[in-house]
Design a protein around this motif. Structure first.
Motif, PDB file in Angstrom:
ATOM      1  N   GLY A 213     -13.615 -24.448  -1.814  1.00 41.51           N
ATOM      2  CA  GLY A 213     -12.404 -23.727  -1.673  1.00 41.51           C
ATOM      3  C   GLY A 213     -11.862 -22.891  -2.734  1.00 41.51           C
ATOM      4  O   GLY A 213     -10.980 -22.497  -2.718  1.00 41.51           O
ATOM      5  N   ASP A 214     -12.702 -22.926  -3.749  1.00 43.08           N
ATOM      6  CA  ASP A 214     -11.986 -21.933  -4.876  1.00 43.08           C
ATOM      7  C   ASP A 214     -12.760 -20.647  -4.952  1.00 43.08           C
ATOM      8  O   ASP A 214     -13.558 -20.208  -5.266  1.00 43.08           O
ATOM      9  CB  ASP A 214     -12.665 -22.745  -6.248  1.00 43.08           C
ATOM     10  N   GLU A 215     -12.004 -19.742  -3.941  1.00 41.23           N
ATOM     11  CA  GLU A 215     -12.850 -18.433  -3.768  1.00 41.23           C
ATOM     12  C   GLU A 215     -12.347 -17.472  -4.682  1.00 41.23           C
ATOM     13  O   GLU A 215     -13.200 -16.689  -5.305  1.00 41.23           O
ATOM     14  CB  GLU A 215     -12.158 -17.890  -2.287  1.00 41.23           C
ATOM     15  N   ALA A 216     -11.315 -17.744  -5.621  1.00 43.35           N
ATOM     16  CA  ALA A 216     -11.012 -17.071  -6.730  1.00 43.35           C
ATOM     17  C   ALA A 216     -11.660 -17.231  -7.866  1.00 43.35           C
ATOM     18  O   ALA A 216     -12.279 -16.269  -8.665  1.00 43.35           O
ATOM     19  CB  ALA A 216      -9.610 -17.299  -7.034  1.00 43.35           C
ATOM     20  N   GLY A 217     -12.187 -18.603  -7.783  1.00 49.35           N
ATOM     21  CA  GLY A 217     -13.264 -18.754  -9.123  1.00 49.35           C
ATOM     22  C   GLY A 217     -14.638 -18.183  -8.660  1.00 49.35           C
ATOM     23  O   GLY A 217     -15.204 -17.720  -9.651  1.00 49.35           O
ATOM     24  N   ALA A 218     -15.030 -18.235  -7.368  1.00 53.16           N
ATOM     25  CA  ALA A 218     -16.203 -17.659  -7.032  1.00 53.16           C
ATOM     26  C   ALA A 218     -16.453 -16.066  -7.293  1.00 53.16           C
ATOM     27  O   ALA A 218     -17.299 -15.334  -7.600  1.00 53.16           O
ATOM     28  CB  ALA A 218     -16.797 -17.795  -5.426  1.00 53.16           C
ATOM     29  N   ALA A 219     -14.982 -15.606  -6.941  1.00 57.43           N
ATOM     30  CA  ALA A 219     -15.077 -14.184  -7.021  1.00 57.43           C
ATOM     31  C   ALA A 219     -14.965 -13.805  -8.442  1.00 57.43           C
ATOM     32  O   ALA A 219     -15.784 -12.637  -8.806  1.00 57.43           O
ATOM     33  CB  ALA A 219     -13.523 -13.699  -6.657  1.00 57.43           C
ATOM     34  N   GLN A 220     -14.560 -14.456  -9.354  1.00 60.58           N
ATOM     35  CA  GLN A 220     -14.668 -14.339 -10.730  1.00 60.58           C
ATOM     36  C   GLN A 220     -15.957 -14.181 -11.407  1.00 60.58           C
ATOM     37  O   GLN A 220     -16.480 -13.418 -11.961  1.00 60.58           O
ATOM     38  CB  GLN A 220     -13.856 -15.254 -11.466  1.00 60.58           C
ATOM     39  N   VAL A 221     -16.871 -15.254 -10.707  1.00 59.44           N
ATOM     40  CA  VAL A 221     -18.117 -15.407 -11.284  1.00 59.44           C
ATOM     41  C   VAL A 221     -19.025 -14.272 -10.693  1.00 59.44           C
ATOM     42  O   VAL A 221     -19.787 -13.524 -11.402  1.00 59.44           O
ATOM     43  CB  VAL A 221     -18.684 -16.711 -10.578  1.00 59.44           C
TER      44      VAL A 221
END
Length: 470
Positions: A213-221
């Protein structure tokens, strides 16, 4: 993934991530290969016979099977990077404890701990790499794992040879009053510590981050890996691939809900994992020194032969690196199976000509020792340009996102159980029925693997992870 996005990939950052992740492969190789030169020391220190040696050598495989099974599931809970950090700590503890062990029981415990790290690294490093690199170069970069495994094996062989040669034998005293074989284990602590520290500087898998559920973290990577516009579309693709069956990944996902049976793709993964071991490759890696001494080689020459096998293994891995994204996975597996069948058959024939000497030892007549050595190293090349790296590449990419962790857990467990069966049985098989029949069995397994691949394996070259079906 979108081809346009892959063209903009930050390959420098991707290469750095792969370099760190594959240190786990180096540790896998070193931990597996270091035992090769220590068996005389273990026999002397713990008063071991053939069965005892098999148990002490095979102890790592108990931990490896558990580590492989648990790592796939644990990676869905604490992340791919979290499992690799845990593996690094296990490698460090195992190295220190194995070198200091005062009894066979303590040594076995140390090797089981190391095995947990080996098993975890063996399944998580390939899937982590597959989840962060572009599809167009995924096979090539995933194959780096096998290059590092073999580099670790070769490094262990080289360290074993240098320490034994410097001390005057693996059981001779080296630094601090301790025999050389103990230092062979202790030196492993250095790369284990480097591995742990390096892992602090690489990101978590974006697919794991989306799954939790951490789409913001995934987008950052993904922005660091590609660029901001491509990152957002990739997050959407990953989210869509999980949406059809969106729940926390679990082992029961391996069962097809429509039929109530284990998915055929899972059986294919298990088959790939098991056949990789049934061809007997780890007999060369675990027992190389013992194997060549059994047919008349001296300890020093047998240890040198191990180094030669390691060097040609790296050559085979580099060939796989160049070919995997050009020829594809399935053709390389078929070529490897055919090549291993011929070369293993040659080794079996050469060993069938062995004759007993006056001292009770064996030797190969005429040029048969040269033929055996050439065929054995050709076999190692065929394995490492095909089944060595490609099995791990395919396990890291063939499963859909939802079942990737569970599929790896089951396949990795099967791989290490087959490894244990082959490795623990070898010392007894050398005595009866003998090397020729034993290698004949490995030859039959190599032949069977050809037909398995032709019938069951689907090509995954260039397919985005979100498009994998199963």
């Amino acid at each position: 993934m979108q081809e346009s996005g892959e063209a903009k990939a930050n390959m420098g950052f991707v290469a750095a991530i792969v370099a760190v992740a594959t240190i786990g492969g180096f540790m896998f190789g070193y931990d597996s290969g270091v035992i090769n030169g220590t068996q005389k020391g273990l026999e002397a220190a713990f008063d071991l016979g053939k069965v005892g040696i098999g148990i002490n050598v095979g102890a790592i495989l108990v931990g490896s099977s558990v580590g492989a099974f648990g790592a796939g599931r644990l990676a869905d809970r604490i992340g791919r990077r979290g499992v690799m950090k845990l593996a690094a700590l296990l490698f460090l503890v195992s190295a220190l404890l194995a070198g200091a062990a005062g009894s066979s029981v303590l040594f076995i415990l140390a090797r089981i701990i190391g095995g947990l790290g080996v098993g975890a690294a063996s399944v998580i490093s390939p899937v982590y790499i597959a989840e962060v690199v572009p599809a167009s170069v995924r096979g090539r970069l995933s194959s780096v794992q096998q290059v590092m495994i073999i580099s670790g094996l070769t490094g262990a062989f080289l360290v074993n040879y240098v320490l034994a040669n410097y001390a005057g034998g693996s059981t001779a005293e080296l630094w601090g009053g301790f025999p050389a074989w103990r230092w062979m284990f202790w030196l492993q602590a250095i790369p284990a510590a480097v591995y742990f520290v390096a892992l602090l500087f690489i990101p978590e898998s974006p697919r794991y981050l989306v799954a939790r559920g951490d789409e913001a973290g995934a987008a950052q990577v993904l922005t660091r890996l590609f660029d901001a516009s491509v990152a957002q579309s990739m997050v959407a693709d990953i989210r869509a691939s999980l949406a059809a069956d969106h729940h926390r990944p679990q082992l029961s996902d391996l069962v097809d809900k429509a039929t109530g049976r284990i998915r055929p793709l899972v059986w294919t993964g298990i088959g790939l994992a098991v056949f990789q071991q049934l061809v007997g490759i780890n007999v060369v890696f675990y027992y190389g020194a013992t194997l060549w001494q059994a047919v008349g080689f001296s300890e020093a020459y047998a240890l040198q032969t191990n180094i030669l096998s390691g060097v040609v293994s790296i050559a085979g891995c580099l060939a796989a690196l160049m070919l995997v994204d050009r020829l594809g996975r399935k053709p390389l597996l078929l070529i490897g199976s055919a090549g291993m069948t011929v070369t293993l058959g040659t080794v079996a024939w050469a060993f069938s000509t062995a004759v007993a000497g006056a001292d009770g030892g064996l030797s190969l007549p005429g040029h048969n020792s040269v033929i055996a050595l050439f065929a054995a190293n050709a076999y190692v090349v065929f394995f490492n340009m095909s089944w060595g790296p490609i099995m791990w590449v395919m396990l890291g990419e063939m499963f859909p996102n939802q079942i990737r962790g569970s599929g790896l857990a089951v396949s990795g467990f099967a791989q290490w159980m087959a490894n244990a069966a082959i490795s623990v049985s070898f010392p007894a098989l050398v005595v009866s029925p003998g090397l020729a029949v034993t290698y004949g069995g490995y030859t039959l397994a190599a032949a069977a693997s050809f037909f398995f691949v032709r019938a069951k394996v689907r090509e995954t070259n260039g397919v985005a992870l979100e498009d994998m079906q199963g």
